[in-house]
Design an enzyme around this catalytic site. Structure first.
Site, PDB file in Angstrom:
ATOM      1  N   HIS A 159      11.443-120.482  70.243  1.00  0.00           N
ATOM      2  CA  HIS A 159      11.692-121.065  68.911  1.00  0.00           C
ATOM      3  C   HIS A 159      10.821-122.304  68.724  1.00  0.00           C
ATOM      4  O   HIS A 159      11.170-123.215  67.975  1.00  0.00           O
ATOM      5  CB  HIS A 159      13.157-121.503  68.714  1.00  0.00           C
ATOM      6  CG  HIS A 159      14.143-120.382  68.641  1.00  0.00           C
ATOM      7  ND1 HIS A 159      15.445-120.531  69.080  1.00  0.00           N
ATOM      8  CD2 HIS A 159      14.042-119.115  68.175  1.00  0.00           C
ATOM      9  CE1 HIS A 159      16.097-119.395  68.889  1.00  0.00           C
ATOM     10  NE2 HIS A 159      15.261-118.518  68.343  1.00  0.00           N
ATOM     11  N   ASN A 178       3.970-111.765  61.437  1.00  0.00           N
ATOM     12  CA  ASN A 178       4.888-111.833  62.582  1.00  0.00           C
ATOM     13  C   ASN A 178       5.245-110.400  62.964  1.00  0.00           C
ATOM     14  O   ASN A 178       6.017-109.744  62.269  1.00  0.00           O
ATOM     15  CB  ASN A 178       6.137-112.633  62.179  1.00  0.00           C
ATOM     16  CG  ASN A 178       7.125-112.761  63.320  1.00  0.00           C
ATOM     17  OD1 ASN A 178       6.930-112.218  64.410  1.00  0.00           O
ATOM     18  ND2 ASN A 178       8.203-113.485  63.080  1.00  0.00           N
ATOM     19  N   ARG A 216      23.482-113.163  73.284  1.00  0.00           N
ATOM     20  CA  ARG A 216      23.015-113.611  74.612  1.00  0.00           C
ATOM     21  C   ARG A 216      23.992-114.611  75.217  1.00  0.00           C
ATOM     22  O   ARG A 216      24.519-115.476  74.508  1.00  0.00           O
ATOM     23  CB  ARG A 216      21.637-114.274  74.503  1.00  0.00           C
ATOM     24  CG  ARG A 216      20.543-113.349  74.052  1.00  0.00           C
ATOM     25  CD  ARG A 216      19.188-114.056  74.135  1.00  0.00           C
ATOM     26  NE  ARG A 216      18.204-113.362  73.331  1.00  0.00           N
ATOM     27  CZ  ARG A 216      17.484-113.937  72.359  1.00  0.00           C
ATOM     28  NH1 ARG A 216      17.607-115.223  72.107  1.00  0.00           N
ATOM     29  NH2 ARG A 216      16.626-113.238  71.672  1.00  0.00           N
ATOM     30  N   GLU A 227       9.377-121.343  59.658  1.00  0.00           N
ATOM     31  CA  GLU A 227       8.378-121.035  60.688  1.00  0.00           C
ATOM     32  C   GLU A 227       7.086-120.523  60.067  1.00  0.00           C
ATOM     33  O   GLU A 227       5.997-120.825  60.550  1.00  0.00           O
ATOM     34  CB  GLU A 227       8.959-120.027  61.684  1.00  0.00           C
ATOM     35  CG  GLU A 227      10.087-120.662  62.501  1.00  0.00           C
ATOM     36  CD  GLU A 227      10.888-119.682  63.319  1.00  0.00           C
ATOM     37  OE1 GLU A 227      10.421-119.321  64.397  1.00  0.00           O
ATOM     38  OE2 GLU A 227      11.967-119.267  62.873  1.00  0.00           O
ATOM     39  N   ARG A 275       2.358-115.379  64.561  1.00  0.00           N
ATOM     40  CA  ARG A 275       3.336-115.850  65.536  1.00  0.00           C
ATOM     41  C   ARG A 275       3.093-115.051  66.810  1.00  0.00           C
ATOM     42  O   ARG A 275       3.129-113.817  66.784  1.00  0.00           O
ATOM     43  CB  ARG A 275       4.754-115.593  65.035  1.00  0.00           C
ATOM     44  CG  ARG A 275       5.803-115.925  66.068  1.00  0.00           C
ATOM     45  CD  ARG A 275       7.198-115.661  65.514  1.00  0.00           C
ATOM     46  NE  ARG A 275       8.207-116.091  66.457  1.00  0.00           N
ATOM     47  CZ  ARG A 275       8.796-115.289  67.350  1.00  0.00           C
ATOM     48  NH1 ARG A 275       8.475-114.010  67.405  1.00  0.00           N
ATOM     49  NH2 ARG A 275       9.701-115.763  68.171  1.00  0.00           N
TER      50      ARG A 275
END
Ligand code: AMP
Length: 397
Positions: free
Chosen positions: A180, A7, A241, A384, A91
């Site tokens: 995600h 990743n 955010r 993940e 990823r």
């Protein structure tokens, strides 16, 4: 079968080597400050001491070579040769409208990753560098791209199109993609397995509540809707955010403060969310501590975060005409029983009942709803890396 999961960020490279025979992590680690002074590798082999190396890493190719060396080192290594690695799973943030499924990387796939640089300006270039670094370090091995946008590509048009002139979708691919995706795919699948739900028809809402936060609705594991949009800025309130917002706020702040759009977007991405609302921190533990000391804005930030999640659960229940299970995951979802309970306190109308003793749990699969709850509520830790490794195995076996 051993699979390396990679990743890459613009200046970082995270990795895990996973033995797919028992899905255990053999080693994992992180290269930091790639391309910057002070590059560092941290390598953690399972059952052995952590190994740290400060060494210049001008680019991702050098970083992956140091990872290969660490994996094969006689003291802290875990394999005797690169040949033991069957394939590499990556990823990749954005596959645009081209890819919904994971895919073995070839020149066409690399072209699409490049074409999506505009859509994922921070991640896609780094993801491509990671793939090319692995191709150079391990020639002939399959590299698989697992898209963070993949899960959201199953959304129907009514969910993914913005109500703006259609030409912007046609010309530039302006639509909701969702992010995600690997986590939502993994956790919705786990919800069906762990919750003993109907694999074809189960209506599942996954709340991925971490520093980045998003929520998805899926039927039989296929995404119906998800809260992030063209970029990860849309949807829930997050650590830094803003999530959903009237776009006119951007213009208003630009005019009032004589700033440009990029400036304000930077504020919405990096200085907003619970950090901006509370002025305390983006870390939910700090905000909870400030609330406990009587900080009103910290309390409001937490309340607003919880309220937004509850509103989305209501909307997604309507979108699916029901819900069988709600799953909590990621840093806050896996660790913070008070937030899980507070979100569920809005859901009495759905017949949701939380069992306080069962909810007193962290970081492991658990049903946290009462036996007579009409909706099964679960804590399901996301993974993940394992999801990427499973996809890589499926495509290369
Ligand atoms: P993630 O992005 O999934 O790694 O999640 C990181 C977030 O999880 C951080 O903002 C932490 O505030 C939050 N977190 C981790 N542990 C806890 C906890 N025990 N209580 C509340 N929040 C937590």
């Amino acid at each position: 079968m051993k699979i390396l999961v990679v990743n890459c960020g613009s200046s970082s490279l995270k990795y895990q080597l996973i033995d797919m025979d028992n899905e255990s992590v053999i080693a994992k680690g992180l290269c930091e400050r790639i391309g910057i002074e002070g590059s560092k590798l941290t390598h953690q082999p399972a059952g052995k001491d952590k190994y740290e190396l400060e060494s210049p890493m001008p680019d991702h190719k050098v970083a992956i070579q140091l990872v290969m060396d660490a994996l094969q080192d006689k003291d802290h290594g875990v394999i005797s040769s690169v040949d033991e690695i069957s394939a590499i799973g990556h990823r990749v943030l954005h596959g645009g409208t081209t890819y919904s499924e994971s895919i073995v990387v070839d020149e066409d796939v690399k072209r699409v990753i490049r074409e999506c640089f505009d859509l994922g300006p921070l991640h896609n270039p780094a993801n491509l560098m990671g793939i090319e670094a692995c191709e150079a370090a391990m020639p002939g091995k399959a590299n698989v791209a697992v898209w963070d946008t993949g899960f959201g590509m199953a959304m129907p048009e009514k969910a993914y199109l913005y109500a703006i002139p259609h030409e912007y979708y046609e010309k530039y691919g302006v639509r909701r993609y969702g992010f995600h995706g690997t986590s939502h795919m993994f956790v919705s699948g786990e919800a069906i397995k762990f919750g003993g739900l109907d694999p074809e028809n189960a209506k599942v809402i996954v709340c991925h509540l971490g520093n980045g936060a998003s929520i998805s609705a899926s039927i039989g594991g296929k995404c119906v809707d998800t809260s992030m949009g063209l970029t990860p800025l849309e949807g829930l309130i997050m650590g830094t955010r803003s999530g959903d917002l009237d776009p006119a706020v951007v213009q208003y702040i630009c005019n009032k403060e004589n700033r440009d759009v990029n400036d304000v977007l930077n504020i919405l991405n990096k200085k907003s969310g619970v950090l901006g609302m509370s002025g305390v921190s983006s870390d939910f533990r700090d905000i909870a501590a400030a609330k406990a000391e009587g900080n009103h804005l910290a309390e409001v930030a937490l309340d607003a975060f919880i309220y937004r999640v509850a509103k989305y659960i209501g909307a997604y229940t309507a979108a699916m005409n029901g819900v069988d299970a709600i799953a909590f995951t990621a840093g806050v979802g896996e660790n913070d029983k008070a937030t899980r309970k507070a979100i569920c306190s809005y859901l009495g109308y759905l017949g949701v009942k939380i069992d306080d003793a069962a909810n007193d749990v962290r970081g492991k699969n658990a049903v946290i709803s009462a036996a007579d709850s009409k909706v099964k509520v679960m804590l399901l830790p996301t993974n993940e890396e394992l999801a990427i490794a499973r996809e890589t195995k499926r495509l290369t076996q």
